[in-house]
Design a protein around this motif. Structure first.
Motif, PDB file in Angstrom:
ATOM      1  N   ASP A   8      -2.239  -3.134   0.228  1.00 30.60           N
ATOM      2  CA  ASP A   8      -2.429  -3.998  -0.937  1.00 30.60           C
ATOM      3  C   ASP A   8      -2.619  -5.424  -0.427  1.00 30.60           C
ATOM      4  N   ASP A   9      -3.572  -6.147  -0.998  1.00 26.64           N
ATOM      5  CA  ASP A   9      -3.869  -7.492  -0.501  1.00 26.64           C
ATOM      6  C   ASP A   9      -2.879  -8.540  -1.015  1.00 26.64           C
ATOM      7  N   GLN A  10      -2.018  -8.182  -1.959  1.00 24.71           N
ATOM      8  CA  GLN A  10      -1.021  -9.133  -2.467  1.00 24.71           C
ATOM      9  C   GLN A  10       0.309  -8.913  -1.741  1.00 24.71           C
ATOM     10  N   PRO A  11       0.772  -9.924  -0.981  1.00 23.58           N
ATOM     11  CA  PRO A  11       1.991  -9.751  -0.174  1.00 23.58           C
ATOM     12  C   PRO A  11       3.203  -9.305  -0.964  1.00 23.58           C
ATOM     13  N   MET A  12       3.402  -9.861  -2.159  1.00 24.97           N
ATOM     14  CA  MET A  12       4.582  -9.496  -2.951  1.00 24.97           C
ATOM     15  C   MET A  12       4.528  -8.039  -3.400  1.00 24.97           C
ATOM     16  N   VAL A  13       3.344  -7.616  -3.830  1.00 21.33           N
ATOM     17  CA  VAL A  13       3.179  -6.222  -4.258  1.00 21.33           C
ATOM     18  C   VAL A  13       3.388  -5.289  -3.069  1.00 21.33           C
ATOM     19  N   ARG A  14       2.796  -5.648  -1.949  1.00 15.29           N
ATOM     20  CA  ARG A  14       2.908  -4.824  -0.741  1.00 15.29           C
ATOM     21  C   ARG A  14       4.374  -4.680  -0.317  1.00 15.29           C
ATOM     22  N   ALA A  15       5.099  -5.789  -0.350  1.00 19.31           N
ATOM     23  CA  ALA A  15       6.514  -5.751   0.032  1.00 19.31           C
ATOM     24  C   ALA A  15       7.326  -4.919  -0.958  1.00 19.31           C
ATOM     25  N   GLY A  16       7.011  -5.059  -2.252  1.00 16.82           N
ATOM     26  CA  GLY A  16       7.742  -4.303  -3.259  1.00 16.82           C
ATOM     27  C   GLY A  16       7.519  -2.807  -3.142  1.00 16.82           C
ATOM     28  N   LEU A  17       6.264  -2.406  -2.932  1.00 19.07           N
ATOM     29  CA  LEU A  17       5.956  -0.988  -2.771  1.00 19.07           C
ATOM     30  C   LEU A  17       6.640  -0.419  -1.532  1.00 19.07           C
ATOM     31  N   THR A  18       6.617  -1.201  -0.465  1.00 18.37           N
ATOM     32  CA  THR A  18       7.234  -0.754   0.785  1.00 18.37           C
ATOM     33  C   THR A  18       8.737  -0.548   0.610  1.00 18.37           C
ATOM     34  N   ALA A  19       9.392  -1.519  -0.023  1.00 14.68           N
ATOM     35  CA  ALA A  19      10.834  -1.415  -0.230  1.00 14.68           C
ATOM     36  C   ALA A  19      11.182  -0.232  -1.126  1.00 14.68           C
ATOM     37  N   LEU A  20      10.390  -0.032  -2.174  1.00 13.08           N
ATOM     38  CA  LEU A  20      10.651   1.063  -3.108  1.00 13.08           C
ATOM     39  C   LEU A  20      10.529   2.418  -2.425  1.00 13.08           C
ATOM     40  N   LEU A  21       9.465   2.601  -1.661  1.00 18.67           N
ATOM     41  CA  LEU A  21       9.244   3.891  -1.009  1.00 18.67           C
ATOM     42  C   LEU A  21      10.233   4.115   0.132  1.00 18.67           C
ATOM     43  N   ASP A  22      10.537   3.068   0.876  1.00 16.84           N
ATOM     44  CA  ASP A  22      11.492   3.204   1.988  1.00 16.84           C
ATOM     45  C   ASP A  22      12.886   3.567   1.490  1.00 16.84           C
ATOM     46  N   ALA A  23      13.183   3.240   0.240  1.00 12.46           N
ATOM     47  CA  ALA A  23      14.504   3.551  -0.309  1.00 12.46           C
ATOM     48  C   ALA A  23      14.673   5.038  -0.585  1.00 12.46           C
TER      49      ALA A  23
END
Length: 225
Positions: A8-23
């Protein structure tokens, strides 16, 4: 463990998706990137199970990445789950035609995203429920998509499939999950999965979602609504 690349080209979205899936206990995000080209490179480098990609990114977008990762000519396809804030037909059908295993709007609930990743990793495919009927109707009635066939000499699905496989395909096209199909046909879930594993290569498809679209393309079932 399901290995995932997030694009995802939006850093905040990318970080949020990563955190959600890693959980999730059974999901590991091995790379988080900002464009489609980096997603393709990371998927191949890390030999991942799923790529979660935004559709609209600068330069090499999500549809282009999907085509390289899971298009019809790809020898070792990677399952792609396409995420977007838009439900516009051009993006939806572009993603499906490029070989996407699933399509989900970004306003979906967190648990829906996790479930979607698990579903496409298992080869089941997924699509936002609000879009399902429109997808099937559009594929059949307006876009004139060329039907997929396993080979010219084999003919239609009724000639390709056993009676039980056809039963399962009809229920699959109604949107039933494996558990629901098993209950309807009085089968074990493992038996349904075995039939699906044998059926999909015959149809030339790679996921349950693509098998359902195949059924509508080939007029095996009627378009709902």
């Amino acid at each position: 463990m399901i290995r995932v690349v997030v694009a995802d080209d939006q850093p905040m979205v990318r970080a949020g998706l990563t955190a959600l899936l890693d959980a999730a206990p059974d999901i590991e995000v091995v790379a988080a990137v900002a464009d489609g080209r980096a997603a393709v490179d990371a998927a191949r480098e890390h030999r991942v199970d799923v790529v979660c990609t935004d559709i609209r990114m600068p330069g090499f977008d999500g549809i282009s990445a999907t085509r390289e990762l899971s298009g019809p000519d790809v020898e070792e396809p990677v399952a792609v789950l396409v995420l977007t804030t838009f439900d516009l037909d051009e993006y939806l059908f572009g993603a499906l035609e490029a070989g996407a295993s699933g399509f989900l709007l970004k306003d979906a609930e967190p648990e829906e995203l996790v479930a979607a990743v698990r579903s496409v990793a298992a080869g089941n495919g997924t699509i936002d429920t609000s879009l399902t009927k429109r997808v099937l109707r559009e594929v059949v009635t307006r876009r004139g998509t060329r039907p997929v066939v396993a080979s010219p000499e084999n003919g239609r699905a009724t000639d390709l499939l056993t009676a039980r496989e056809l039963d399962i395909l009809l229920l699959l096209a109604q949107g039933m999950a494996n558990e629901e199909i098993a209950a309807e046909l009085t089968l074990e879930v493992s038996t349904v999965k075995s039939h699906l594993a044998r059926m999909m290569p015959k149809l030339g498809v790679r996921s349950r979602l693509q098998a359902a679209v195949w059924a509508y393309q080939n007029r095996i079932v009627e378009v709902p609504g």
